[in-house]
Design an enzyme around this catalytic site. Structure first.
Site, mmCIF file in Angstrom:
data_model
loop_
_atom_site.group_PDB
_atom_site.id
_atom_site.type_symbol
_atom_site.label_atom_id
_atom_site.label_comp_id
_atom_site.label_asym_id
_atom_site.label_seq_id
_atom_site.Cartn_x
_atom_site.Cartn_y
_atom_site.Cartn_z
ATOM 1 N N LYS A 173 -11.141 2.303 6.376
ATOM 2 C CA LYS A 173 -10.769 0.885 6.483
ATOM 3 C C LYS A 173 -9.247 0.759 6.482
ATOM 4 O O LYS A 173 -8.591 0.922 5.450
ATOM 5 C CB LYS A 173 -11.326 0.065 5.303
ATOM 6 C CG LYS A 173 -11.145 -1.428 5.538
ATOM 7 C CD LYS A 173 -10.889 -2.220 4.281
ATOM 8 C CE LYS A 173 -9.477 -2.602 4.018
ATOM 9 N NZ LYS A 173 -8.748 -3.399 5.015
ATOM 10 N N GLU A 248 -2.823 6.089 -4.523
ATOM 11 C CA GLU A 248 -1.371 6.151 -4.329
ATOM 12 C C GLU A 248 -0.872 4.718 -4.291
ATOM 13 O O GLU A 248 -1.305 3.934 -3.444
ATOM 14 C CB GLU A 248 -1.022 6.875 -3.018
ATOM 15 C CG GLU A 248 -1.218 8.370 -3.080
ATOM 16 C CD GLU A 248 -0.370 9.067 -4.130
ATOM 17 O OE1 GLU A 248 0.641 8.495 -4.572
ATOM 18 O OE2 GLU A 248 -0.740 10.171 -4.537
ATOM 19 N N CYS A 282 6.906 2.996 0.011
ATOM 20 C CA CYS A 282 6.600 3.186 -1.414
ATOM 21 C C CYS A 282 7.648 4.068 -2.069
ATOM 22 O O CYS A 282 7.847 4.015 -3.271
ATOM 23 C CB CYS A 282 5.208 3.780 -1.566
ATOM 24 S SG CYS A 282 4.996 5.259 -0.568
ATOM 25 N N GLU A 381 8.298 -4.014 -8.055
ATOM 26 C CA GLU A 381 8.389 -3.574 -6.665
ATOM 27 C C GLU A 381 8.517 -4.789 -5.758
ATOM 28 O O GLU A 381 7.693 -5.697 -5.810
ATOM 29 C CB GLU A 381 7.132 -2.776 -6.271
ATOM 30 C CG GLU A 381 7.244 -2.213 -4.866
ATOM 31 C CD GLU A 381 5.996 -1.467 -4.421
ATOM 32 O OE1 GLU A 381 4.881 -2.007 -4.568
ATOM 33 O OE2 GLU A 381 6.144 -0.336 -3.917
HETATM 34 P P1 NAD Z 1 -2.609 -3.807 -0.733
HETATM 35 O O1 NAD Z 1 -2.921 -3.262 -2.086
HETATM 36 O O2 NAD Z 1 -2.509 -5.266 -0.568
HETATM 37 O O3 NAD Z 1 -3.693 -3.315 0.318
HETATM 38 C C1 NAD Z 1 -3.983 -1.950 0.524
HETATM 39 C C2 NAD Z 1 -5.356 -1.830 1.158
HETATM 40 O O4 NAD Z 1 -6.334 -2.256 0.207
HETATM 41 C C3 NAD Z 1 -5.549 -2.702 2.398
HETATM 42 O O5 NAD Z 1 -6.316 -2.006 3.357
HETATM 43 C C4 NAD Z 1 -6.320 -3.882 1.845
HETATM 44 O O6 NAD Z 1 -7.083 -4.551 2.833
HETATM 45 C C5 NAD Z 1 -7.202 -3.188 0.828
HETATM 46 N N1 NAD Z 1 -7.783 -4.085 -0.178
HETATM 47 C C6 NAD Z 1 -7.314 -5.270 -0.635
HETATM 48 N N2 NAD Z 1 -8.174 -5.810 -1.526
HETATM 49 C C7 NAD Z 1 -9.203 -4.946 -1.655
HETATM 50 C C8 NAD Z 1 -10.408 -4.932 -2.417
HETATM 51 N N3 NAD Z 1 -10.758 -5.937 -3.229
HETATM 52 N N4 NAD Z 1 -11.213 -3.873 -2.311
HETATM 53 C C9 NAD Z 1 -10.902 -2.844 -1.502
HETATM 54 N N5 NAD Z 1 -9.805 -2.812 -0.726
HETATM 55 C C10 NAD Z 1 -8.962 -3.843 -0.805
HETATM 56 O O7 NAD Z 1 -1.253 -3.072 -0.264
HETATM 57 P P2 NAD Z 1 -0.405 -3.357 1.058
HETATM 58 O O8 NAD Z 1 0.313 -4.659 0.886
HETATM 59 O O9 NAD Z 1 -1.225 -3.133 2.275
HETATM 60 O O10 NAD Z 1 0.658 -2.148 0.990
HETATM 61 C C11 NAD Z 1 1.825 -2.184 0.239
HETATM 62 C C12 NAD Z 1 1.660 -1.396 -1.045
HETATM 63 O O11 NAD Z 1 1.265 -0.064 -0.750
HETATM 64 C C13 NAD Z 1 2.958 -1.267 -1.825
HETATM 65 O O12 NAD Z 1 2.701 -1.479 -3.191
HETATM 66 C C14 NAD Z 1 3.368 0.185 -1.583
HETATM 67 O O13 NAD Z 1 4.182 0.744 -2.581
HETATM 68 C C15 NAD Z 1 2.044 0.850 -1.504
HETATM 69 N N6 NAD Z 1 2.159 2.143 -0.820
HETATM 70 C C16 NAD Z 1 2.034 3.279 -1.564
HETATM 71 C C17 NAD Z 1 2.159 4.520 -0.964
HETATM 72 C C18 NAD Z 1 2.012 5.778 -1.768
HETATM 73 O O14 NAD Z 1 1.710 6.805 -1.188
HETATM 74 N N7 NAD Z 1 2.216 5.733 -3.067
HETATM 75 C C19 NAD Z 1 2.391 4.603 0.407
HETATM 76 C C20 NAD Z 1 2.516 3.422 1.141
HETATM 77 C C21 NAD Z 1 2.371 2.184 0.513
#
Ligand code: NAD
Length: 479
Positions: A173, A248, A282, A381
């Site tokens: 997804k 992550e 990130c 963040e």
């Molecule tokens: P997000 O947490 O909003 O979403 C991430 C994913 O989770 C999306 O596909 C979203 O649709 C899904 N999601 C949302 N609600 C959900 C639920 N209830 N159940 C299951 N899945 C659900 O994050 P974002 O805004 O897409 O990305 C930004 C974040 O990602 C930042 O915090 C960034 O630091 C982090 N990030 C971390 C890494 C790493 O490797 N540590 C890498 C890239 C991004």
């Protein structure tokens, strides 16, 4: 509704009842396409298909797996300009950054193609006479992969490639904001020779598609990348049926600049780490922790470099920084810029909305000085082109401030002192440490991940990915 870009389930392209428009953040009038929005029923079908496909795929010939992953890698490399353009168009990072990320995805598939042929176990002498002990690794089963919007092809690649290489089947997804690159990757996988059901793509919202994946008892493992808040929810939900977890999450990565640093190195690392890819990484250096002897020279030099940056359409040649990904993220960045000022920090550069030829989410990179480590802009963040400079007395204070965070993904230092470099490598509380290199920017063949609130579970990437995507079996035999 018929969307041109459909979900891929059980080897077929399946229509969904809804679709969403993929919008170019550099030009909101440019719609990349309508992408299917799946639902819980689509997840149900996809998980069932992955479960059915698992026994055969988990026992498939490793050379077959090698050939499939190699084919995927070859096509990604062959189309890297076109796919890089698509990525930059949907996410807003610059074209060189987009092509760079696509190249990374190709490298990851090539690496894990090789890993298919490097799977081995151990034969161990038993403490009991005549008994043989074998330690082998087996795939975990059906894995659910949930990815964020900021690396639309690299993160799907670094989850899908090891999952398949080690014999798991996949339900993927992608982030609903940027489904284009993940869809293009699915299209490549769909033509690479995988058996039906080994790989499935279900696009759609986190609260429906993601949630259904988390709750499904037949999903044996969840690998998630995203925010801490969602990660916490993922863990709480998926642990209900003891799914294996890899999370992550966010970062508030420190980059320390010591008096003895080479100024040019310190400035380039900070500029790259904090602002490139619009600060939406990130591993971004959102805290620049600078000792007082170099502080003023460092800030002046960084401001000079910031003033020379071109912030414009991601696809325009010469653009250094593209737009923020969408209105919501832009509002969040602007909120934090206001919060920083209200808290008493000095906005030393940028931070204002910019107008360009087309309507997009353009923001001038923001640099705060006079930031106290207790301020929200130094603790939370932001996930945008906003960096906070914290002035400290010496190395000891710099290290203490660097580690004073709930996160622990990446930490960097600019120094010419061997003593401080060695001490920082050992004592920075982070999963990845950089000396005279930006906090962002990693290799693809070594472990990636962090500590504290940034990561949970085994590392991603390189051979360490095996820890998550396989389970160990110990077999005893009296021949
Ligand atoms: P997000 O947490 O909003 O979403 C991430 C994913 O989770 C999306 O596909 C979203 O649709 C899904 N999601 C949302 N609600 C959900 C639920 N209830 N159940 C299951 N899945 C659900 O994050 P974002 O805004 O897409 O990305 C930004 C974040 O990602 C930042 O915090 C960034 O630091 C982090 N990030 C971390 C890494 C790493 O490797 N540590 C890498 C890239 C991004």
């Amino acid at each position: 509704m018929t969307a041109p870009y459909r979900n891929f389930i059980a080897g077929e392209w399946i229509e969904a009842s809804a679709a969403s428009a993929n919008v170019n953040p550099s030009n909101v009038a440019d719609i990349i396409g309508d992408y299917a929005q799946g639902d819980a029923a689509a997840v149900e079908t996809a998980v069932a298909a992955a479960k059915t496909a698992f026994p055969a795929w988990s026992r498939s010939n490793v050379y077959t797996r090698y050939e499939i992953l190699k084919k995927v890698s070859d096509e990604i490399f062959a189309r890297k300009e076109e796919l890089g353009r698509l990525l930059s168009r949907e996410e807003g990072k610059t074209l060189p950054e987009g092509i760079g990320e696509v190249t990374r995805a190709g490298q990851i598939f090539a690496f894990f193609a090789g890993e298919c042929l490097r799977q081995a176990g151990e034969l161990v002498p038993s403490v009991r006479p005549g008994v043989r002990v074998e330690i082998t690794r087996e795939p975990v089963g059906v894995v659910g992969l949930i990815t964020p919007w900021n690396f639309p092809i690299a993160i799907p690649a670094w989850k899908i490639a090891p999952a398949l290489a080690y014999g798991n089947t996949v339900v993927m997804k992608p982030a609903d904001l940027v489904p284009g690159s993940a869809w293009a990757l699915a299209d490549i996988l769909a033509r690479a020779g995988l058996p039906a059901g080994a790989f499935n793509l279900v696009m759609g919202r986190g609260s429906t598609v993601g949630q259904a994946l988390l709750e499904h008892p037949d999903v044996n493992a969840i690998s998630f990348t995203g925010s801490v808040a969602t990660g916490r929810h993922v863990a709480k939900t998926a642990i209900g049926h003891f799914a294996r977890l890899q999370l992550e999450m966010g970062g508030k990565n420190p980059f320390v600049v010591l008096d003895d640093a080479d100024l040019a190195t310190a400035v380039e690392c900070s500029l790259n780490g904090a602002f490139f890819s619009t600060g939406q990484r990130c591993t971004a250096s959102s805290r620049l922790i600078v000792t007082e002897g170099i502080h003023d020279r460092f800030v002046a030099a960084l401001k000079e470099r910031l003033a020379a940056l071109v912030i414009d359409d991601a696809l325009k040649p010469g653009t250094h920084i593209g737009p923020v990904v969408d209105q919501k993220q832009l509002d969040q960045d602007l909120d934090y810029i206001r919060i920083g000022r209200d808290e008493g920090a000095t906005l030393a550069f940028g931070g204002e909305r910019l107008n360009r030829e087309t309507e997009g989410f353009y923001l001038a990179p923001a640099l705060f000085t006079d930031v106290a480590p207790t301020m929200r802009i130094a603790r939370e963040e932001i996930f945008g082109p906003v960096a906070a400079v914290v002035r400290v007395r010496d190395y000891d204070e710099a290290l203490a401030v660097a580690n004073d965070t709930e996160f622990g993904l990446s930490a960097g230092i600019a120094t010419t002192s061997l003593k401080h470099a060695a001490h920082f490598k050992r004592n920075a509380e982070a999963g990845m440490v950089m000396v005279n290199l930006a906090t962002a920017g990693v290799d693809f063949h070594v472990p990636f991940g962090g500590r504290k609130g940034s990561s949970y579970g085994p590392r991603e990437q390189g051979t360490y990915a095996r820890e998550f995507y396989t389970t160990v079996k110990t077999a005893y035999e009296l021949p």
